[in-house]
Scaffold this motif. Structure first.
Motif, PDB file in Angstrom:
ATOM      1  N   GLU A  54      -3.379   8.296   3.935  1.00 23.01           N
ATOM      2  CA  GLU A  54      -3.541   7.531   2.695  1.00 23.01           C
ATOM      3  C   GLU A  54      -3.361   6.046   2.950  1.00 23.01           C
ATOM      4  O   GLU A  54      -4.117   5.218   2.431  1.00 23.01           O
ATOM      5  CB  GLU A  54      -2.515   7.986   1.649  1.00 23.01           C
ATOM      6  CG  GLU A  54      -2.777   9.347   1.078  1.00 23.01           C
ATOM      7  CD  GLU A  54      -1.592   9.855   0.244  1.00 23.01           C
ATOM      8  OE1 GLU A  54      -1.860  10.663  -0.652  1.00 23.01           O
ATOM      9  OE2 GLU A  54      -0.436   9.463   0.485  1.00 23.01           O
ATOM     10  N   LEU A  55      -2.384   5.709   3.749  1.00 25.97           N
ATOM     11  CA  LEU A  55      -2.134   4.311   4.068  1.00 25.97           C
ATOM     12  C   LEU A  55      -3.340   3.702   4.765  1.00 25.97           C
ATOM     13  O   LEU A  55      -3.770   2.599   4.423  1.00 25.97           O
ATOM     14  CB  LEU A  55      -0.879   4.180   4.934  1.00 25.97           C
ATOM     15  CG  LEU A  55      -0.481   2.768   5.312  1.00 25.97           C
ATOM     16  CD1 LEU A  55      -0.209   1.919   4.075  1.00 25.97           C
ATOM     17  CD2 LEU A  55       0.741   2.795   6.218  1.00 25.97           C
TER      18      LEU A  55
ATOM     19  N   ALA B 123       3.419   7.136   0.844  1.00 29.61           N
ATOM     20  CA  ALA B 123       2.048   7.500   1.214  1.00 29.61           C
ATOM     21  C   ALA B 123       2.069   8.168   2.571  1.00 29.61           C
ATOM     22  O   ALA B 123       2.941   7.887   3.395  1.00 29.61           O
ATOM     23  CB  ALA B 123       1.160   6.252   1.260  1.00 29.61           C
TER      24      ALA B 123
ATOM     25  N   ALA C 271       0.829  -1.210   0.000  1.00 24.46           N
ATOM     26  CA  ALA C 271       0.000   0.000   0.000  1.00 24.46           C
ATOM     27  C   ALA C 271       0.866   1.264   0.000  1.00 24.46           C
ATOM     28  O   ALA C 271       0.478   2.276  -0.581  1.00 24.46           O
ATOM     29  CB  ALA C 271      -0.941  -0.004   1.202  1.00 24.46           C
TER      30      ALA C 271
ATOM     31  N   ARG D 222      -7.452  -5.919  -3.720  1.00 20.65           N
ATOM     32  CA  ARG D 222      -7.488  -4.847  -2.725  1.00 20.65           C
ATOM     33  C   ARG D 222      -6.503  -5.157  -1.604  1.00 20.65           C
ATOM     34  O   ARG D 222      -6.244  -6.323  -1.310  1.00 20.65           O
ATOM     35  CB  ARG D 222      -8.897  -4.703  -2.192  1.00 20.65           C
ATOM     36  CG  ARG D 222      -9.871  -4.242  -3.275  1.00 20.65           C
ATOM     37  CD  ARG D 222     -11.298  -4.268  -2.838  1.00 20.65           C
ATOM     38  NE  ARG D 222     -11.488  -3.671  -1.537  1.00 20.65           N
ATOM     39  CZ  ARG D 222     -12.627  -3.700  -0.875  1.00 20.65           C
ATOM     40  NH1 ARG D 222     -13.676  -4.284  -1.407  1.00 20.65           N
ATOM     41  NH2 ARG D 222     -12.736  -3.142   0.294  1.00 20.65           N
TER      42      ARG D 222
ATOM     43  N   ASP E 173      -6.957  -4.038   1.557  1.00 20.40           N
ATOM     44  CA  ASP E 173      -7.583  -3.771   2.854  1.00 20.40           C
ATOM     45  C   ASP E 173      -7.978  -5.049   3.598  1.00 20.40           C
ATOM     46  O   ASP E 173      -8.879  -5.037   4.423  1.00 20.40           O
ATOM     47  CB  ASP E 173      -8.787  -2.841   2.706  1.00 20.40           C
ATOM     48  CG  ASP E 173      -9.911  -3.456   1.870  1.00 20.40           C
ATOM     49  OD1 ASP E 173      -9.715  -4.516   1.253  1.00 20.40           O
ATOM     50  OD2 ASP E 173     -10.988  -2.846   1.839  1.00 20.40           O
TER      51      ASP E 173
ATOM     52  N   ARG F 174      -6.467   4.621   4.520  1.00 21.27           N
ATOM     53  CA  ARG F 174      -7.541   4.438   3.519  1.00 21.27           C
ATOM     54  C   ARG F 174      -7.274   3.227   2.641  1.00 21.27           C
ATOM     55  O   ARG F 174      -8.168   2.435   2.365  1.00 21.27           O
ATOM     56  CB  ARG F 174      -7.699   5.694   2.669  1.00 21.27           C
ATOM     57  CG  ARG F 174      -8.493   6.801   3.343  1.00 21.27           C
ATOM     58  CD  ARG F 174      -8.873   7.899   2.359  1.00 21.27           C
ATOM     59  NE  ARG F 174      -7.735   8.546   1.714  1.00 21.27           N
ATOM     60  CZ  ARG F 174      -6.996   9.501   2.262  1.00 21.27           C
ATOM     61  NH1 ARG F 174      -7.276   9.934   3.480  1.00 21.27           N
ATOM     62  NH2 ARG F 174      -5.998  10.047   1.598  1.00 21.27           N
ATOM     63  N   ARG F 175      -6.044   3.085   2.189  1.00 24.34           N
ATOM     64  CA  ARG F 175      -5.705   1.967   1.304  1.00 24.34           C
ATOM     65  C   ARG F 175      -5.856   0.617   1.998  1.00 24.34           C
ATOM     66  O   ARG F 175      -6.197  -0.376   1.366  1.00 24.34           O
ATOM     67  CB  ARG F 175      -4.274   2.122   0.779  1.00 24.34           C
ATOM     68  CG  ARG F 175      -4.114   3.299  -0.155  1.00 24.34           C
ATOM     69  CD  ARG F 175      -2.671   3.509  -0.546  1.00 24.34           C
ATOM     70  NE  ARG F 175      -2.518   4.739  -1.301  1.00 24.34           N
ATOM     71  CZ  ARG F 175      -1.350   5.244  -1.677  1.00 24.34           C
ATOM     72  NH1 ARG F 175      -0.225   4.605  -1.396  1.00 24.34           N
ATOM     73  NH2 ARG F 175      -1.295   6.376  -2.356  1.00 24.34           N
TER      74      ARG F 175
END
Length: 160
Positions: A62-63, A58, A52, A151, A153, A65-66
């Protein structure tokens, strides 16, 4: 001689468990290999975080969210990765008020080692199952997985 009856269908709950078992066996074997090559402290969640962060870096927000986690959880992961030498914090050249998390050479090394390790593990599956079966399995999973299947996440999804 009569043809043997087809086996009864497996219960539905077996499919996700078998998929997870395959995933888990690959990830566990990869981490054994990484440990043997100088990365004994890397955990699966760290791999998602390093991916990520990526080559461009990042912010902690941002991290988060990713990865699908809070900024605070992302910050704790960054602290662990920083302590292990996989990332560093640096001023963002585009915004002096913000810090970027960037991969160190050690962080890049573990990602390169992961990619090479997954290639070796896939080759083992090909030797065990055959190239056609592995290719068909991959094609079938691509057909059944949504377009955003890759993804990062997973940690947040499992925890949430």
């Amino acid at each position: 001689m009569a043809d043997a009856a087809p086996p009864p269908p497996s219960p539905g709950f077996e499919l996700p468990l078998l998929l997870f078992a395959g995933f888990r066996s690959l990830v566990d074997r990869l981490h054994q290999d990484l440990a043997a090559h100088g990365h004994p402290d890397v955990r699966p969640a760290y791999g998602f975080a390093l991916q990520a962060i990526g080559r461009d870096g990042a912010s902690a927000s941002e991290l988060g969210r990713r990865l699908g986690v809070s900024k605070q959880a992302a910050g704790k992961t960054v602290e662990k990765l920083e302590g292990l030498g996989y990332v560093e914090r640096a001023a963002d050249p585009g915004d002096g008020r913000r810090k970027l998390v960037r991969l160190t050479p050690r962080g890049v090394d573990v990602l390169v080692g992961s990619a090479e390790g997954f290639d070796r593990l896939r080759a083992e599956w090909v030797r065990a199952l055959g190239a056609e079966r592995v290719a068909a399995l991959e094609a079938d999973l691509r057909a059944m997985a949504p377009g955003n299947a890759f993804r990062l996440d997973a940690e947040g999804w499992f925890a949430g």
